[in-house]
Design a protein around this motif. Structure first.
Motif, PDB file in Angstrom:
ATOM      1  N   HIS A 117       0.840  -1.205   0.000  1.00  0.00           N
ATOM      2  CA  HIS A 117       0.000   0.000   0.000  1.00  0.00           C
ATOM      3  C   HIS A 117       0.871   1.249   0.000  1.00  0.00           C
ATOM      4  CE1 HIS A 117      -3.000   2.695   2.409  1.00  0.00           C
ATOM      5  NE2 HIS A 117      -3.107   2.909   1.104  1.00  0.00           N
ATOM      6  N   TYR A 118       0.486   2.215  -0.836  1.00  0.00           N
ATOM      7  CA  TYR A 118       1.232   3.465  -0.959  1.00  0.00           C
ATOM      8  C   TYR A 118       0.309   4.650  -0.708  1.00  0.00           C
ATOM      9  CZ  TYR A 118       3.831   7.282  -3.195  1.00  0.00           C
ATOM     10  OH  TYR A 118       4.476   8.467  -3.458  1.00  0.00           O
ATOM     11  N   TYR A 119       0.743   5.576   0.139  1.00  0.00           N
ATOM     12  CA  TYR A 119       0.026   6.821   0.361  1.00  0.00           C
ATOM     13  C   TYR A 119       0.643   7.921  -0.503  1.00  0.00           C
ATOM     14  CZ  TYR A 119      -2.001   5.008   4.787  1.00  0.00           C
ATOM     15  OH  TYR A 119      -2.690   4.288   5.743  1.00  0.00           O
ATOM     16  N   ALA A 120      -0.166   8.660  -1.222  1.00  0.00           N
ATOM     17  CA  ALA A 120       0.342   9.826  -1.939  1.00  0.00           C
ATOM     18  C   ALA A 120       0.999  10.764  -0.933  1.00  0.00           C
ATOM     19  CB  ALA A 120      -0.791  10.541  -2.681  1.00  0.00           C
ATOM     20  N   PRO A 121       2.092  11.450  -1.307  1.00  0.00           N
ATOM     21  CA  PRO A 121       2.917  12.164  -0.323  1.00  0.00           C
ATOM     22  C   PRO A 121       2.240  13.309   0.414  1.00  0.00           C
ATOM     23  CG  PRO A 121       3.594  12.686  -2.572  1.00  0.00           C
ATOM     24  CD  PRO A 121       2.646  11.531  -2.661  1.00  0.00           C
ATOM     25  N   SER A 122       1.173  13.884  -0.150  1.00  0.00           N
ATOM     26  CA  SER A 122       0.484  14.964   0.562  1.00  0.00           C
ATOM     27  C   SER A 122      -0.761  14.465   1.291  1.00  0.00           C
ATOM     28  CB  SER A 122       0.093  16.079  -0.416  1.00  0.00           C
ATOM     29  OG  SER A 122      -0.817  15.599  -1.387  1.00  0.00           O
ATOM     30  N   ASP A 123      -1.082  13.191   1.155  1.00  0.00           N
ATOM     31  CA  ASP A 123      -2.277  12.641   1.795  1.00  0.00           C
ATOM     32  C   ASP A 123      -2.015  12.264   3.252  1.00  0.00           C
ATOM     33  OD1 ASP A 123      -3.751  12.915  -0.481  1.00  0.00           O
ATOM     34  OD2 ASP A 123      -3.726  10.786  -1.027  1.00  0.00           O
ATOM     35  N   PRO A 124      -3.007  12.387   4.117  1.00  0.00           N
ATOM     36  CA  PRO A 124      -2.838  11.928   5.496  1.00  0.00           C
ATOM     37  C   PRO A 124      -2.732  10.404   5.522  1.00  0.00           C
ATOM     38  CG  PRO A 124      -5.127  12.494   5.071  1.00  0.00           C
ATOM     39  CD  PRO A 124      -4.351  12.920   3.861  1.00  0.00           C
ATOM     40  N   SER A 136     -17.290  10.606   3.853  1.00  0.00           N
ATOM     41  CA  SER A 136     -17.171  10.883   2.420  1.00  0.00           C
ATOM     42  C   SER A 136     -16.323   9.831   1.730  1.00  0.00           C
ATOM     43  CB  SER A 136     -16.551  12.267   2.196  1.00  0.00           C
ATOM     44  OG  SER A 136     -16.236  12.457   0.837  1.00  0.00           O
ATOM     45  N   ALA A 137     -16.691   9.531   0.480  1.00  0.00           N
ATOM     46  CA  ALA A 137     -15.958   8.528  -0.289  1.00  0.00           C
ATOM     47  C   ALA A 137     -14.744   9.096  -1.002  1.00  0.00           C
ATOM     48  CB  ALA A 137     -16.884   7.878  -1.324  1.00  0.00           C
ATOM     49  N   ASP A 138     -14.559  10.413  -1.017  1.00  0.00           N
ATOM     50  CA  ASP A 138     -13.405  10.991  -1.715  1.00  0.00           C
ATOM     51  C   ASP A 138     -12.700  12.083  -0.930  1.00  0.00           C
ATOM     52  OD1 ASP A 138     -15.315  12.934  -1.880  1.00  0.00           O
ATOM     53  OD2 ASP A 138     -15.492  12.894  -4.067  1.00  0.00           O
ATOM     54  N   GLU A 139     -13.220  12.447   0.245  1.00  0.00           N
ATOM     55  CA  GLU A 139     -12.599  13.491   1.052  1.00  0.00           C
ATOM     56  C   GLU A 139     -12.329  12.979   2.465  1.00  0.00           C
ATOM     57  OE1 GLU A 139     -15.197  16.839   1.052  1.00  0.00           O
ATOM     58  OE2 GLU A 139     -14.647  17.479  -0.970  1.00  0.00           O
ATOM     59  N   VAL A 140     -11.359  13.614   3.096  1.00  0.00           N
ATOM     60  CA  VAL A 140     -11.087  13.382   4.516  1.00  0.00           C
ATOM     61  C   VAL A 140     -11.068  14.750   5.192  1.00  0.00           C
ATOM     62  CG1 VAL A 140      -9.437  12.569   6.227  1.00  0.00           C
ATOM     63  CG2 VAL A 140      -9.760  11.276   4.103  1.00  0.00           C
ATOM     64  N   MET A 141     -12.025  14.995   6.072  1.00  0.00           N
ATOM     65  CA  MET A 141     -12.134  16.289   6.766  1.00  0.00           C
ATOM     66  C   MET A 141     -12.186  17.458   5.786  1.00  0.00           C
ATOM     67  SD  MET A 141     -12.253  15.292   9.888  1.00  0.00           S
ATOM     68  CE  MET A 141     -12.139  16.875  10.686  1.00  0.00           C
ATOM     69  N   SER A 144      -9.846  16.788  -0.460  1.00  0.00           N
ATOM     70  CA  SER A 144      -9.827  15.715  -1.450  1.00  0.00           C
ATOM     71  C   SER A 144      -8.473  15.015  -1.394  1.00  0.00           C
ATOM     72  CB  SER A 144     -10.053  16.281  -2.857  1.00  0.00           C
ATOM     73  OG  SER A 144     -11.344  16.836  -2.969  1.00  0.00           O
ATOM     74  N   VAL A 145      -8.494  13.691  -1.376  1.00  0.00           N
ATOM     75  CA  VAL A 145      -7.256  12.920  -1.274  1.00  0.00           C
ATOM     76  C   VAL A 145      -7.219  11.832  -2.348  1.00  0.00           C
ATOM     77  CG1 VAL A 145      -7.005  13.353   1.203  1.00  0.00           C
ATOM     78  CG2 VAL A 145      -8.247  11.327   0.418  1.00  0.00           C
ATOM     79  N   LEU A 146      -6.014  11.445  -2.738  1.00  0.00           N
ATOM     80  CA  LEU A 146      -5.837  10.366  -3.718  1.00  0.00           C
ATOM     81  C   LEU A 146      -5.884   9.008  -3.045  1.00  0.00           C
ATOM     82  CD1 LEU A 146      -2.962  11.886  -5.897  1.00  0.00           C
ATOM     83  CD2 LEU A 146      -5.383  11.719  -6.490  1.00  0.00           C
ATOM     84  N   SER A 147      -5.240   8.902  -1.883  1.00  0.00           N
ATOM     85  CA  SER A 147      -5.158   7.622  -1.161  1.00  0.00           C
ATOM     86  C   SER A 147      -6.230   7.588  -0.084  1.00  0.00           C
ATOM     87  CB  SER A 147      -3.767   7.464  -0.546  1.00  0.00           C
ATOM     88  OG  SER A 147      -2.751   7.789  -1.466  1.00  0.00           O
ATOM     89  N   HIS A 148      -7.451   7.397  -0.506  1.00  0.00           N
ATOM     90  CA  HIS A 148      -8.562   7.474   0.445  1.00  0.00           C
ATOM     91  C   HIS A 148      -8.615   6.221   1.316  1.00  0.00           C
ATOM     92  CE1 HIS A 148     -12.648   7.885   2.016  1.00  0.00           C
ATOM     93  NE2 HIS A 148     -12.534   9.164   1.719  1.00  0.00           N
ATOM     94  N   PRO A 149      -8.901   6.399   2.622  1.00  0.00           N
ATOM     95  CA  PRO A 149      -8.946   5.244   3.525  1.00  0.00           C
ATOM     96  C   PRO A 149      -9.927   4.157   3.099  1.00  0.00           C
ATOM     97  CG  PRO A 149      -8.884   7.277   4.774  1.00  0.00           C
ATOM     98  CD  PRO A 149      -9.067   7.680   3.340  1.00  0.00           C
TER      99      PRO A 149
END
Length: 267
Positions: A117-124, A136-141, A144-149
């Motif tokens: 598993h890889y997290y995009a570098p700016s994603d939490p 949300s299915a595409d946001e965290v707080m 918008s994030v690429l590596s969504h939980p």
């Protein structure tokens, strides 16, 4: 018929000439001399009976591959820096749960081949263990994030959340300097949208150079990606810290055990 399946073996980063000479299936070639780019493709119909298999880096084998493509930038070199595959999955109109099982089985194969598993570098760094705290299915707080939980490959989504993801599912992986995105595009059935649909499944592989140079929009900056990347990584780190601080304040646990993989070009 299984014994007669043609196997295309690809090494990410190998010379394109090696791939073309060793492949049992012929690639088409299309070039634009003005930009020194060439595209090499194997393209078949998903309904063909003789779809080849593709083995990537001698470890991950994918069967029933309808499309294989790579673009070679002559200004960069003559190696395979990217690889896109489209695989045949299930018959059109199959149940969403059947596609869900198909994709999670494919994820198991990817992980068995050593991809993690890889997290995009700016994603939490928020793992799938926290999905109950994220609506949300595409946001965290609100970000918008690429590596969504919800699309952490180490966790399986339930049916309800699966349908809430929308049209695109993206799982991100890393191995030995290379990156992989598994993507599924979903089109719901008109007659029974909550039960059935059709999914297009694809896998995109990129080298370290291809992945990180894409962080820059200008052609000249792409050429200087090694020089510019340290400053870009500081930007990403600041964004990640801000997002993680916000998440922690909301009671969301951060996956602090995850550390970004080393960027070999910067060592």
């Amino acid at each position: 018929m299984a014994n007669k399946t043609q196997l295309i073996s690809v090494e990410i980063g190998e010379e394109i000439s090696n791939l073309l000479s060793s492949s049992p299936v012929s690639f088409s070639k299309e070039c634009i001399s003005d930009v020194d780019m060439c595209w090499y493709k194997v393209k078949k119909s998903f309904g063909d009976e003789d779809l080849p298999s593709v083995e990537v880096n001698k470890s991950l084998r994918l069967d029933q591959v309808a499309s294989v493509s790579t673009a070679v930038d002559g200004e960069v070199g003559t190696t395979v820096e990217n690889l896109d595959l489209s695989v045949r999955s299930l018959p059109d109109g199959s149940k969403h749960d059947e596609y869900r099982a198909f994709l999670y089985d494919l994820i198991k194969d990817i992980k068995k081949a050593g991809w993690v598993h890889y997290y995009a570098p700016s994603d939490p760094r928020i793992s799938g263990s926290q999905i109950g705290k994220i609506n949300s299915a595409d946001e965290v707080m609100g970000d918008s994030v690429l590596s969504h939980p919800w699309l952490d490959p180490n966790y399986n989504l339930d049916h309800e959340r699966w349908l809430k993801v929308g049209k695109f599912y993206n799982w991100h992986f890393y191995k030995d300097g290379n990156h992989l995105t598994l993507q599924a595009w979903r089109r719901d059935s008109d007659a029974a949208p909550d039960e059935r649909g059709t999914y297009l499944v694809s896998l995109s592989f990129t080298t370290e150079r291809e992945y990180w140079s894409a962080a820059f929009t200008e052609a000249e900056d792409k050429k200087r990606w090694k020089e510019l990347l340290p400053a870009k990584m500081k930007e990403y780190a600041a964004i990640r810290k801000s997002r993680e601080d916000k998440a922690e304040k909301a009671g969301i646990k951060i996956d602090s055990s995850y550390q970004d993989p080393t960027i070999k070009a910067l060592k």
